[in-house]
Design an enzyme around this catalytic site. Structure first.
Site, PDB file in Angstrom:
ATOM      1  N   ASP A 168      -3.454   1.337  -1.089  1.00 51.96           N
ATOM      2  CA  ASP A 168      -3.664   0.024  -0.907  1.00 51.96           C
ATOM      3  C   ASP A 168      -4.674  -0.246  -2.095  1.00 51.96           C
ATOM      4  O   ASP A 168      -4.262   0.130  -3.258  1.00 51.96           O
ATOM      5  CB  ASP A 168      -4.608  -0.202   0.396  1.00 51.96           C
ATOM      6  CG  ASP A 168      -4.381  -1.411   0.929  1.00 51.96           C
ATOM      7  OD1 ASP A 168      -4.731  -2.284   0.474  1.00 51.96           O
ATOM      8  OD2 ASP A 168      -3.996  -1.323   2.110  1.00 51.96           O
ATOM      9  N   ASP A 172     -19.811   0.984   8.090  1.00 46.30           N
ATOM     10  CA  ASP A 172     -18.918   1.490   9.097  1.00 46.30           C
ATOM     11  C   ASP A 172     -17.518   2.454   8.640  1.00 46.30           C
ATOM     12  O   ASP A 172     -17.134   2.911   9.509  1.00 46.30           O
ATOM     13  CB  ASP A 172     -18.076   0.206   9.939  1.00 46.30           C
ATOM     14  CG  ASP A 172     -19.131  -0.656  10.580  1.00 46.30           C
ATOM     15  OD1 ASP A 172     -20.011  -0.510  10.636  1.00 46.30           O
ATOM     16  OD2 ASP A 172     -18.506  -1.892  10.965  1.00 46.30           O
ATOM     17  N   HIS A 210      -8.555  -5.523   0.604  1.00 44.08           N
ATOM     18  CA  HIS A 210      -7.482  -5.432   1.520  1.00 44.08           C
ATOM     19  C   HIS A 210      -7.553  -4.079   2.264  1.00 44.08           C
ATOM     20  O   HIS A 210      -7.312  -3.701   3.254  1.00 44.08           O
ATOM     21  CB  HIS A 210      -5.955  -5.957   1.204  1.00 44.08           C
ATOM     22  CG  HIS A 210      -4.905  -5.542   1.920  1.00 44.08           C
ATOM     23  ND1 HIS A 210      -4.220  -4.572   2.119  1.00 44.08           N
ATOM     24  CD2 HIS A 210      -4.410  -6.467   2.665  1.00 44.08           C
ATOM     25  CE1 HIS A 210      -3.243  -4.509   3.135  1.00 44.08           C
ATOM     26  NE2 HIS A 210      -3.206  -6.013   3.218  1.00 44.08           N
ATOM     27  N   VAL A 250     -17.442  -2.154  13.441  1.00 44.77           N
ATOM     28  CA  VAL A 250     -15.982  -1.958  13.478  1.00 44.77           C
ATOM     29  C   VAL A 250     -15.668  -0.703  14.152  1.00 44.77           C
ATOM     30  O   VAL A 250     -16.045   0.403  13.340  1.00 44.77           O
ATOM     31  CB  VAL A 250     -15.122  -2.470  12.514  1.00 44.77           C
ATOM     32  CG1 VAL A 250     -13.641  -1.759  12.556  1.00 44.77           C
ATOM     33  CG2 VAL A 250     -15.183  -3.877  12.320  1.00 44.77           C
ATOM     34  N   ASN A 267       6.034  -9.717   6.171  1.00 49.53           N
ATOM     35  CA  ASN A 267       5.459 -11.155   6.803  1.00 49.53           C
ATOM     36  C   ASN A 267       6.510 -12.177   6.181  1.00 49.53           C
ATOM     37  O   ASN A 267       6.983 -12.297   5.138  1.00 49.53           O
ATOM     38  CB  ASN A 267       4.114 -11.430   6.113  1.00 49.53           C
ATOM     39  CG  ASN A 267       2.942 -10.766   6.946  1.00 49.53           C
ATOM     40  OD1 ASN A 267       3.191 -10.016   7.971  1.00 49.53           O
ATOM     41  ND2 ASN A 267       1.794 -11.063   6.493  1.00 49.53           N
ATOM     42  N   GLY A 279       9.514  -0.737   4.675  1.00 47.77           N
ATOM     43  CA  GLY A 279       9.762  -0.621   6.040  1.00 47.77           C
ATOM     44  C   GLY A 279      11.228  -0.664   6.493  1.00 47.77           C
ATOM     45  O   GLY A 279      11.434  -0.113   7.366  1.00 47.77           O
ATOM     46  N   TYR A 307      13.554   1.117   4.852  1.00 51.28           N
ATOM     47  CA  TYR A 307      13.935   2.738   4.804  1.00 51.28           C
ATOM     48  C   TYR A 307      13.883   3.414   6.040  1.00 51.28           C
ATOM     49  O   TYR A 307      13.192   3.166   6.847  1.00 51.28           O
ATOM     50  CB  TYR A 307      13.032   3.290   3.725  1.00 51.28           C
ATOM     51  CG  TYR A 307      13.248   2.867   2.360  1.00 51.28           C
ATOM     52  CD1 TYR A 307      14.216   2.444   1.767  1.00 51.28           C
ATOM     53  CD2 TYR A 307      12.027   2.651   1.765  1.00 51.28           C
ATOM     54  CE1 TYR A 307      14.269   1.984   0.431  1.00 51.28           C
ATOM     55  CE2 TYR A 307      12.009   2.283   0.353  1.00 51.28           C
ATOM     56  CZ  TYR A 307      13.043   1.928  -0.292  1.00 51.28           C
ATOM     57  OH  TYR A 307      13.253   1.349  -1.447  1.00 51.28           O
ATOM     58  N   VAL A 343      11.277   5.535   7.464  1.00 49.76           N
ATOM     59  CA  VAL A 343       9.810   4.943   7.659  1.00 49.76           C
ATOM     60  C   VAL A 343       9.577   4.371   9.298  1.00 49.76           C
ATOM     61  O   VAL A 343      10.644   3.735   9.739  1.00 49.76           O
ATOM     62  CB  VAL A 343       9.455   3.808   6.815  1.00 49.76           C
ATOM     63  CG1 VAL A 343       8.279   2.980   7.075  1.00 49.76           C
ATOM     64  CG2 VAL A 343       9.314   4.600   5.329  1.00 49.76           C
ATOM     65  N   SER A 351       0.318  -6.003   8.088  1.00 53.53           N
ATOM     66  CA  SER A 351      -0.670  -5.183   7.581  1.00 53.53           C
ATOM     67  C   SER A 351      -1.565  -4.538   8.565  1.00 53.53           C
ATOM     68  O   SER A 351      -1.719  -3.124   8.808  1.00 53.53           O
ATOM     69  CB  SER A 351      -1.605  -5.736   6.273  1.00 53.53           C
ATOM     70  OG  SER A 351      -0.771  -5.818   5.168  1.00 53.53           O
TER      71      SER A 351
END
Length: 367
Positions: free
Chosen positions: A53, A62, A90, A109, A181, A194, A196, A199, A246
């Site tokens: 990321d 947290d 992100h 969180v 998205n 995604g 592939y 995955v 995500s």
């Protein structure tokens, strides 16, 4: 051609103590997934999730004790970096969703797998970057023997990235990526990795348990998880609300960590098989292109009696509790999942001159 980040509505809640006290109440998906019940079984101790990321803020309260020394693939000298130089925020949000520890008495969180460890691997912010950065990230995750790789970004087909994913598959790592998205102006970002076969591709649903309008649908979708109005950790010590595939991907990575902790003898393919076989069917009966095999059910994934995969490792057996064969495409052909591979999720990869890829983080920030 310039890279563009996926547009998001972002509500940043920075550091106010009163907000921190109500943050947990705003994590609606904890109740939706019955996470408190799941945590009576396991919290993911002993499992490491690699987070490819933008880096992770190591000072967020947290995330105390959640981060391992990582890597920043952008630096020419990779030896001294730890992946904790979050340039965008992100990665910090994804880390909180996966393994947030909260703080105090029920504040902050709480992640899906709050006893798991995060291996932060920074590949820079959104936009064009060499696909070699992603390959280095995957190689580093393999070297550190992680159990799960979370890739909340995506883009176009890229053979360098796909080759790295195959290596991770061979290393028995659960590979989780966003389905992608679809933004307000019709840009469909983040379909690879995604798409592939190696995955587990994750779509997003909202509080109404309906697939989110932003979530890309198609035969590559394997599972749906909460991805609307997701409260998580923000760079700088605060909190933010976001949404997109995500976030849904990070939730599934946390669930995969729980399954690996509860069933340490399962292969990566068997972990994915358990997650999809125990999903709650949604939409048309059976697998469909919007929900995949259904909505993530964490408790059932940890407790259900699921028929094992055949010895060949191809998900073709019908499990005890619903769900068609893991990874089967809508044309009826099985999707090989012998060992899963890390998928990049959250945005889009666009191959540029065979060297650079535009990465779009698949997330909407509300602010």
């Amino acid at each position: 051609m310039a890279g563009a980040a996926v547009a998001l509505t972002m509500v940043a809640v920075t550091g106010a103590p009163a907000m921190a006290d109500t943050t947990r109440d705003r994590q609606w998906y904890l109740g939706d997934l019955k996470v408190a019940e799941a945590h009576k079984i396991t919290k993911g101790a002993g499992v490491t999730v690699a987070l490819i990321d933008t880096g992770v803020d190591p000072d967020h309260p947290d995330l105390a004790d959640a981060l391992l020394p990582g890597l920043n693939t952008v630096e020419s000298d990779l030896s001294g970096t730890k992946g904790t130089e979050d340039v965008d925020g992100h990665g910090t949000a994804m880390a909180g969703i996966v393994a947030g520890r909260g703080h105090g008495s029920g504040a902050g969180v709480l992640g899906i797998a709050p006893a798991a460890k995060i291996l932060p691997i920074a590949t820079g912010g959104s936009g064009f970057k060499p696909s070699s950065y992603i390959a280095k990230a995957v190689d580093f995750a393999i070297q550190r023997h992680v159990g799960v790789i979370n890739m909340s970004f995506g883009g176009a087909d890229d053979e360098t990235v796909h080759a790295a994913i195959r290596k991770a598959q061979a290393a028995d790592i659960v590979l989780v990526a966003a389905a992608g998205n679809d933004d307000a102006i019709g840009n469909s970002a983040g379909q690879y990795p995604g798409r592939y076969l190696e995955v587990l591709a994750v779509g997003a649903y909202g509080k109404d348990r309906k697939i989110a309008s932003i979530s890309i649908v198609g035969p590559h979708v394997d599972l749906a998880a909460p991805g609307g109005q997701i409260m998580s950790t923000a760079k700088g010590g605060g909190y933010e609300v976001s949404g997109g595939t995500s976030d849904a991907t990070a939730i599934v990575s946390g669930a995969a960590a729980l399954v690996r902790a509860k069933f340490p003898g399962l292969s990566a393919a068997e972990v994915v098989h358990r997650l999809t076989a125990t999903a709650d069917d949604a939409g048309p009966a059976g697998r469909d292109d919007a929900y995949g095999y259904g909505l993530l059910n964490v408790v059932k994934a940890l407790t259900a009696d699921v028929a094992p995969l055949p010895s060949g490792g191809v998900a073709s057996a019908v499990p005890t509790q619903a769900a068609p064969p893991v990874g089967a495409e809508s044309d009826g052909l099985p999707k090989p999942v012998g060992v899963l591979v890390p998928a990049l999720i959250g945005g889009g990869l666009v191959l540029l001159g065979g060297v650079a890829a535009a990465v779009f983080w698949v997330r909407r920030r509300s602010g």
